[in-house]
Design an enzyme around this catalytic site. Sequence first.
Site, PDB file in Angstrom:
ATOM      1  N   HIS A 150      -3.058   7.606  -7.850  1.00  0.00           N
ATOM      2  CA  HIS A 150      -3.476   6.640  -6.834  1.00  0.00           C
ATOM      3  C   HIS A 150      -3.231   7.254  -5.468  1.00  0.00           C
ATOM      4  O   HIS A 150      -2.262   7.971  -5.274  1.00  0.00           O
ATOM      5  CB  HIS A 150      -2.687   5.330  -6.970  1.00  0.00           C
ATOM      6  CG  HIS A 150      -3.390   4.187  -6.322  1.00  0.00           C
ATOM      7  ND1 HIS A 150      -3.287   3.923  -4.980  1.00  0.00           N
ATOM      8  CD2 HIS A 150      -4.238   3.257  -6.832  1.00  0.00           C
ATOM      9  CE1 HIS A 150      -4.034   2.876  -4.698  1.00  0.00           C
ATOM     10  NE2 HIS A 150      -4.625   2.453  -5.783  1.00  0.00           N
TER      11      HIS A 150
ATOM     12  N   ASP B  24      -6.080   0.260 -13.494  1.00  0.00           N
ATOM     13  CA  ASP B  24      -7.211   0.352 -14.414  1.00  0.00           C
ATOM     14  C   ASP B  24      -6.835   0.852 -15.799  1.00  0.00           C
ATOM     15  O   ASP B  24      -7.671   0.843 -16.702  1.00  0.00           O
ATOM     16  CB  ASP B  24      -8.286   1.286 -13.824  1.00  0.00           C
ATOM     17  CG  ASP B  24      -9.003   0.641 -12.651  1.00  0.00           C
ATOM     18  OD1 ASP B  24      -9.245  -0.573 -12.726  1.00  0.00           O
ATOM     19  OD2 ASP B  24      -9.303   1.339 -11.670  1.00  0.00           O
TER      20      ASP B  24
END
Length: 433
Positions: free
Chosen positions: A311, A368
């Site tokens: 991320h 996700d």
Amino acid sequence: MVDTPAENVKLIVDGKTFELPVITGTEKEKAIDISNLRKDTGYITLDNGYANTGSCKSAITFLDGEVGILRYRGIPIEQIAENSTFLETSYLLIYGDLPTKTQLTNFSKSFTKHAAIHKDMEKFFEGYPATGHPMGILSAMVVSLGAYYPELIKPEPSKEEIDLIAVELLAKVRTICAHSYKKSIGKPLVGPRDDLQYIPNFLHMMFSTKTKDYKIVPEMVDALQTVLILHADHEQNCSTSTVRMVGSSWANLFASVSAGICALWGPLHGGANQEVIEMLEVIQKDGGNIQKYINKAKDSNDNYRLMGFGHRVYKNYDPRAKIIKKRAHDLLKKLGIKDPLLDLAVTLEDAVLKDDYFQQRKLYPNVDFYSGIIYRAIGIPTKMFPAMFAIGRMPGWIANWKEMKESSETRIGRPRQIYTGRLTRDYVPMNNR
Ligand code: CMC
């Protein structure tokens, strides 16, 4: 409240010293204000992927990726996920505070009123092939919604008009998604019901048929509620920045959100949830050889990435992934489902967290990684996962667009560049006219 500049930093350019103000946020985050840099020095800043650039001041979401903190309007995500609903969270993000009972009832009623799409719009679905990706259909339909509200398509809508568009978007996004699913399986569209709440109504439109009502499973509703809440906002990510950028030209909210949906579609952003399941299926078909795929992801000559890991801002475990992982386990247990992909995901995560390459780069599972396991258990097809993310992110996009519109500091988004092309040269006729 943002502090007024209390200190300056000094910048020496070509031997001359310039003072730049420091802006401090409520959580003591610091920024150097370079608004006058080019005017004063002739220089601009270059920041690939805007990794160090603050594009706005915002009071909506705070996140500290170093320690794994996420808060909506000051409230920790863990508390919201545990106690709130998606509608209440949407209200919180858009209007700044949790709603009273009356405010929430009115908010909820307005969704019932605006859930169905115009009969003419239903015909749009006839024009798409069954193979059409739900995100492309969703983006086109959302911008088309504006065609039904010409009186709202103006540069400066009133507060009441923005409220109306917000409800329109939140209510209809799930209807459009459910209809695009029905279209993809060649079945007739099923409209919303007045007696159902936000999430049950979505599941009804997805899974009921013209002759048989879908039986709502409360555990599935709860799990979906959590997933949507966790997706509801994430400060200046790629799609939200897109919504603000488009809106900064005074484009309307339908158009801005439609652009946000396209940005979200990318596999590095909201498209990753679909990619995660497809990746796990490939690994499974390949005999579950996890190490082969970890090695591929580590190979600098191979563009392959382990989807659902890493991320831009989290350099610690994504707090949303922590909650979703637990939710996925709980849901499967309650429903008595055994999903081999969940076992594979857990084994992959364990191996990745022990690996030097991922440790050094601080790559952890993101939101996700486990969300797809929940969607699968509910029966939502893989191709629809990014559209589920879009339903969840809708309140965040609206809140950011509204905040941008209400701020007196907003200017049209227009970055600069460093030109690296050819120097001036004469036009040589090629006789192509
Ligand atoms: N697998 C393997 N290596 C990776 C991964 C990954 N998933 N993510 C980052 N890296 C490596 C990357 O190759 C680079 O290595 P090196 O320093 O040797 O060049 C280093 O880690 C830093 O990566 P980056 O691309 O500079 O990081 P970024 O901040 O630009 O990108 C990201 C962030 C999310 C796009 C990236 O981690 C990624 O592609 N992840 C997989 C896609 C994914 O799961 N996306 C969903 C993100 S969460 C939902 C959302 O908020 O959008």
